[in-house]
Structures are given as structure tokens and as C-alpha cells.
Design a protein around this motif. Structure first.
Motif, mmCIF file in Angstrom:
data_model
loop_
_atom_site.group_PDB
_atom_site.id
_atom_site.type_symbol
_atom_site.label_atom_id
_atom_site.label_comp_id
_atom_site.label_asym_id
_atom_site.label_seq_id
_atom_site.Cartn_x
_atom_site.Cartn_y
_atom_site.Cartn_z
ATOM 1 N N CYS A 9 69.760 56.870 44.775
ATOM 2 C CA CYS A 9 70.034 55.782 43.831
ATOM 3 C C CYS A 9 70.023 54.403 44.487
ATOM 4 C CB CYS A 9 71.383 56.045 43.180
ATOM 5 S SG CYS A 9 71.905 54.701 42.104
ATOM 6 N N GLY A 10 69.370 53.458 43.834
ATOM 7 C CA GLY A 10 69.195 52.115 44.371
ATOM 8 C C GLY A 10 70.470 51.293 44.456
ATOM 9 N N ILE A 11 71.516 51.643 43.700
ATOM 10 C CA ILE A 11 72.745 50.848 43.794
ATOM 11 C C ILE A 11 73.825 51.588 44.599
ATOM 12 C CG2 ILE A 11 72.220 49.546 41.687
ATOM 13 C CD1 ILE A 11 74.474 51.080 40.273
ATOM 14 N N ARG A 12 73.385 52.587 45.381
ATOM 15 C CA ARG A 12 74.330 53.309 46.237
ATOM 16 C C ARG A 12 75.036 52.322 47.165
ATOM 17 N NH1 ARG A 12 72.062 54.972 51.183
ATOM 18 N NH2 ARG A 12 73.086 57.003 50.996
ATOM 19 N N LYS A 13 76.237 52.733 47.554
ATOM 20 C CA LYS A 13 77.065 51.846 48.385
ATOM 21 C C LYS A 13 76.328 51.367 49.641
ATOM 22 C CE LYS A 13 81.709 51.731 50.238
ATOM 23 N NZ LYS A 13 82.945 52.480 50.412
ATOM 24 N N GLY A 14 75.551 52.259 50.235
ATOM 25 C CA GLY A 14 74.886 51.933 51.502
ATOM 26 C C GLY A 14 73.729 50.953 51.381
ATOM 27 N N ASN A 15 73.310 50.616 50.178
ATOM 28 C CA ASN A 15 72.199 49.668 50.048
ATOM 29 C C ASN A 15 72.733 48.241 50.156
ATOM 30 O OD1 ASN A 15 69.924 48.223 49.518
ATOM 31 N ND2 ASN A 15 69.533 49.104 47.486
ATOM 32 N N GLU A 16 72.485 47.648 51.308
ATOM 33 C CA GLU A 16 73.045 46.305 51.542
ATOM 34 C C GLU A 16 72.125 45.208 51.044
ATOM 35 O OE1 GLU A 16 73.982 46.395 55.698
ATOM 36 O OE2 GLU A 16 75.762 47.634 55.336
ATOM 37 N N LYS A 17 70.972 45.605 50.522
ATOM 38 C CA LYS A 17 69.991 44.583 50.147
ATOM 39 C C LYS A 17 70.241 43.999 48.764
ATOM 40 C CE LYS A 17 66.095 46.067 52.917
ATOM 41 N NZ LYS A 17 64.821 46.753 52.854
ATOM 42 N N ILE A 18 71.134 44.618 47.983
ATOM 43 C CA ILE A 18 71.271 44.077 46.623
ATOM 44 C C ILE A 18 72.528 43.235 46.460
ATOM 45 C CG2 ILE A 18 69.872 45.829 45.452
ATOM 46 C CD1 ILE A 18 72.472 47.153 44.572
ATOM 47 N N PHE A 19 72.428 42.289 45.550
ATOM 48 C CA PHE A 19 73.547 41.420 45.222
ATOM 49 C C PHE A 19 74.439 42.170 44.230
ATOM 50 C CE2 PHE A 19 75.302 38.480 42.088
ATOM 51 C CZ PHE A 19 76.089 37.686 42.920
ATOM 52 N N ARG A 20 75.720 42.269 44.558
ATOM 53 C CA ARG A 20 76.635 43.032 43.679
ATOM 54 C C ARG A 20 77.266 42.098 42.655
ATOM 55 N NH1 ARG A 20 75.765 48.571 44.823
ATOM 56 N NH2 ARG A 20 75.064 48.596 46.970
ATOM 57 N N TYR A 21 77.310 42.541 41.406
ATOM 58 C CA TYR A 21 77.891 41.705 40.346
ATOM 59 C C TYR A 21 78.860 42.514 39.489
ATOM 60 C CZ TYR A 21 74.813 44.079 37.003
ATOM 61 O OH TYR A 21 74.196 45.028 36.232
ATOM 62 N N LEU A 22 79.729 41.794 38.831
ATOM 63 C CA LEU A 22 80.574 42.393 37.800
ATOM 64 C C LEU A 22 80.640 41.373 36.673
ATOM 65 C CD1 LEU A 22 82.582 44.561 36.781
ATOM 66 C CD2 LEU A 22 84.399 43.301 37.957
ATOM 67 N N MET A 23 80.208 41.748 35.493
ATOM 68 C CA MET A 23 80.246 40.786 34.383
ATOM 69 C C MET A 23 81.695 40.484 34.015
ATOM 70 S SD MET A 23 77.164 42.246 31.941
ATOM 71 C CE MET A 23 77.732 41.450 30.456
ATOM 72 N N PRO A 24 82.004 39.223 33.692
ATOM 73 C CA PRO A 24 83.366 38.929 33.237
ATOM 74 C C PRO A 24 83.646 39.628 31.900
ATOM 75 C CG PRO A 24 82.081 36.910 33.595
ATOM 76 C CD PRO A 24 81.132 38.057 33.730
ATOM 77 N N LYS A 25 84.907 39.909 31.701
ATOM 78 C CA LYS A 25 85.324 40.632 30.483
ATOM 79 C C LYS A 25 84.755 39.983 29.219
ATOM 80 C CE LYS A 25 89.377 40.677 27.940
ATOM 81 N NZ LYS A 25 90.809 40.422 27.896
ATOM 82 N N LYS A 26 84.870 38.663 29.161
ATOM 83 C CA LYS A 26 84.439 37.943 27.962
ATOM 84 C C LYS A 26 82.949 38.180 27.687
ATOM 85 C CE LYS A 26 84.891 33.225 26.170
ATOM 86 N NZ LYS A 26 83.621 32.556 26.361
ATOM 87 N N GLU A 27 82.167 38.176 28.764
ATOM 88 C CA GLU A 27 80.717 38.341 28.599
ATOM 89 C C GLU A 27 80.363 39.775 28.171
ATOM 90 O OE1 GLU A 27 78.552 37.472 32.181
ATOM 91 O OE2 GLU A 27 76.781 36.782 31.083
ATOM 92 N N ILE A 28 81.125 40.741 28.668
ATOM 93 C CA ILE A 28 80.872 42.133 28.256
ATOM 94 C C ILE A 28 81.133 42.255 26.755
ATOM 95 C CG2 ILE A 28 81.461 44.580 28.598
ATOM 96 C CD1 ILE A 28 82.616 43.835 31.357
ATOM 97 N N VAL A 29 82.284 41.707 26.340
ATOM 98 C CA VAL A 29 82.647 41.814 24.921
ATOM 99 C C VAL A 29 81.627 41.051 24.068
ATOM 100 C CG1 VAL A 29 84.412 41.242 23.204
ATOM 101 C CG2 VAL A 29 85.090 42.160 25.439
ATOM 102 N N GLU A 30 81.236 39.867 24.519
ATOM 103 C CA GLU A 30 80.258 39.087 23.737
ATOM 104 C C GLU A 30 78.932 39.827 23.601
ATOM 105 O OE1 GLU A 30 80.162 35.338 25.748
ATOM 106 O OE2 GLU A 30 81.945 34.619 24.669
#
Ligand code: 5AD
Ligand code: SF4
Length: 353
Positions: A62-83
Motif C-alpha cells: 500500500c502506497g500510504i503505508r507508514k514506511g513510505n516517507e515520500k508522501i505528505f501526510r494530511y488530516l482534513m479538519p473536522k469542519k471540512e469533513i462535515v462540509e
């Protein structure tokens, strides 16, 4: 309803090995006939919100596995998820899927609970979670807050193959237990496998279908394995079956329909990575669900589990009209504003045929 007899394991294996195009067309037509008998021309729509790509796991494929250091990690803010969910609601979606990598901590559980409650307060959307293996207590809290469905792919029903695809600390038994916990809580539960994995055999795939039945699964999402250069499993790709992976995936969909009958089966995005018309072909071969990605555009490039993922630069609006046309092309239509609960769940596992 006209009686559709069950396939035997031998028949499943026979079909998975079938190469004759005319015979395969008859298999797909049979699966389509049963699908139309169960759902008419309706295709149910679920909008996927890939709200975070950090993951504590290190699955070898999987491309988002923990060991893949090449990707930028994000978490959408709660408000944006709900919107994003509210946008889906305004567009007539009956259901949204909240998907992320596996993060098992209190802060994340809190975030999910708040998002579920907020969406449920404002809409009657069905909420599906796809968050990996979490504690039974967390699954229960989410359910009580209003979550309806949960997707957790078993990836393969073959334990020793599972162990080859995952590093230490990733437990097949725990994954199965999670699926059983979700069922016992009362979720509509979806699972699935990857098709064409290194070391996987046709017999394994037949066993996967039997295993879905044993687990009393309500929903199936399967797609071809697509080797990802940024992952360790890429180096093992020569051990994949020498089959046409698109055909093999279609066979699996058709056979799941004929064997499991009243479950929901999704035409997954990964199918379209192999064939431009992949999803609509699947919708005429047994699938009845489509899951457009509605993740805000700026995040999508970072949610690449596998290469060639389609729809990376199309806005959710564009995705919607593109999918509408694809569905029309196979004489089906989108069931707007309908929850599309799996008949298998509504029938309580008993098939009325
Ligand atoms: N190819 C195809 N599917 C993949 N997944 C992860 N990596 C790949 C890949 N390289 C699937 C897994 C997982 C789901 C979220 O994505 O089945 O459960
Ligand atoms: Fe994480 Fe799921 Fe990818 Fe495994 S398959 S690394 S659990 S996101």
C-alpha cells in the motif's frame, strides 16, 4: 423469485479458469440478470471522503503505508469533513464513506464521533466507516453515535498468504475478529480481497468467495492488485498469476453475485485503473454500487494506494457527471436520495428466492 441454484466450489474454480470469451459473456450476462432482478436498473451511490492518509500499518502493497516517507501526510479538519458530507447530501447521495489509514488513538476516536454526530444531526445520510482494525469498544461507540456500515477488507482468506503480504504485528486472526465484532454490533459489514496478488492462486480466490459467505458479509468491494513502485511488494510482482487481471476481477464480481446473491457489490475504482470502462463493465456483470471519490481535490494526490488511480484531478462535480454518463451507458441509473441498504442485511441473511 426464480430459483438460482448455488455454484459449487468446483464450478467457481472452473469459471475462474475459463478463457473462452463467449462462455464468459454468458457468465456475466447471468450475473447481470440476477443483479437486475434484485435491484432493477438502480445503482447506488456512495461518496468516499478520504479524510486522512496517516497510517500506523505497514502493509507491503500500500502506497500510504507508514514506511513510505515520500508522501505528505494530511488530516482534513473536522469542519471540512462535515462540509464535504453535506455537499454530498445536497447532491442527492444517499450515503458517504469516511475512509482513512489506520490510526488507533483517543483523539482520532473523538474526531470520528464528532463527525458522525454532526452529519447525523444535519442529514439522514447513511454513514459508512473504513478506518481499519480498531478496538471493539470504538466500533461500538461509533455505532451508537449513528454509524451504519463498516468496510474492512480481509485482503485474502488465506492466512499464510496474508502473512506474506504483511510485516510482523499485522494479524490475520485479529482482522477476522474485527469483522466478526462489527457483525455482532449490528453494522452492515463489507469486506473484500485484492485480486492477482503475488503468490495468490485461483483456488485462493475461490476460497475467498466461500469465506465471504461464511462471514455472512453484506457488502463486497474487490479490485485488482496494482503493484506500487513505492512499496516492498513491487519487487515480487513476477510471482503474480499470468492472467488478464481485469477479466479475473470481473469473473470474481460475477461469481460473488451468483454465489452470495443479495449482497451489495461495488464497482471499485481500482478496476478503472486497468480499463477505461472498468466500472461500467463491472456494473453490467454483477456490481450494483459505485463509490465516487469526493475528497477535496487538494488532498487527492496524497491518497495514492496504487498508481494510475483515476479521477485525481477531477472535482467532485465533474466526477458526478462523468459517472452519471458512465452509468447511463449501461442502461442503469443512479438511485439518488436512496440509502441502498444491502438486501442481505435487510433479509437478515435469509434469501427470499
Ligand atoms: N493495489 C490494489 N489495491 C490496494 N489496496 C491497497 N494497496 C493496493 C494496491 N497496491 C487496497 C486494499 C485496502 C484498500 C483500502 O485498498 O485492499 O484494503
Ligand atoms: Fe494502512 Fe490500509 Fe494501507 Fe494497510 S492497506 S497500509 S492498513 S491504509
Amino acid at each position: 423469485m426464480e430459483q438460482e441454484t448455488y455454484l459449487s466450489k468446483e464450478e467457481i474454480i472452473h469459471w475462474l479458469k475459463e478463457k473462452d470469451a463467449n462462455k464468459l459473456a454468458s457468465l456475466y450476462a447471468r450475473a447481470d440478470k440476477l443483479t437486475r432482478k434484485l435491484f432493477g436498473t438502480k445503482v447506488f451511490f456512495r461518496g468516499i471522503i478520504e479524510f486522512g492518509n496517516s497510517c500506523n500499518k505497514n502493509c507491503y502493497y500500500c502506497g500510504i503505508r507508514k514506511g513510505n516517507e515520500k508522501i505528505f501526510r494530511y488530516l482534513m479538519p473536522k469542519k471540512e469533513i462535515v462540509e464535504t458530507a453535506l455537499w454530498a447530501y445536497s447532491q442527492g447521495y444517499g450515503s458517504v464513506v469516511l475512509q482513512s489509514g489506520e490510526i488507533d488513538n483517543e483523539k482520532r476516536v473523538e474526531l470520528i464521533l464528532e463527525v458522525i454526530k454532526e452529519i447525523k444531526k444535519k442529514t439522514n445520510l447513511r454513514i459508512t466507516l473504513s478506518l481499519g482494525e480498531l478496538l471493539k469498544e470504538s466500533y461500538l461507540e461509533f455505532f451508537k453515535a449513528g454509524a451504519d456500515r463498516y468496510l474492512l477488507r480481509i485482503e485474502t482468506a488465506n492466512k499464510s498468504l496474508y502473512e506474506k503480504l504483511h510485516p510482523e504485528g499485522h494479524s490475520f486472526d485479529n482482522r477476522i475478529e474485527c469483522v466478526q465484532n462489527l457483525k455482532s454490533i449490528g453494522y452492515q459489514v463489507g469486506t473484500g480481497v485484492m485480486i492477482g496478488l503475488p503468490f495468490q492462486t485461483i483456488e485462493d480466490l475461490a476460497e475467498d468467495i466461500l469465506f465471504f459467505k461464511k462471514l455472512d458479509i453484506d457488502m463486497i468491494g474487490m479490485g485488482p492488485f496494482i503493484p506500487n513502485e513505492e512499496t516492498p511488494l513491487f519487487s515480487q510482482k513476477q510471482y503474480c498469476m499470468k492472467e488478464d487481471m481485469f477479466q479475473l476481477s470481473l469473473k470474481m464480481i460475477a461469481l460473488c453475485r451468483l454465489y452470495l446473491k443479495d449482497v451489495n457489490i461495488s464497482a471499485t475504482t481500482a478496476l478503472q485503473a486497468l480499463n477505461r470502462k472498468g466500472r461500467e463493465i463491472a456494473l453490467s456483470s454483477g456490481a450494483n454500487i459505485i463509490m465516487p471519490i469526493i475528497t477535496p481535490l487538494k488532498y487527492r494526490q496524497n491518497y495514492l494506494l496504487y498508481p494510475n488511480k483515476p479521477c485525481l484531478d477531477e472535482t467532485a462535480e465533474m466526477c458526478k457527471s462523468c459517472i452519471e454518463n458512465r452509468i447511463k451507458s449501461v442502461n442503469k441509473n443512479i438511485a439518488y436520495n436512496e440509502p441502498g441498504d444491502p438486501l442481505h442485511f435487510l433479509n437478515n441473511g435469509k434469501i427470499n428466492d
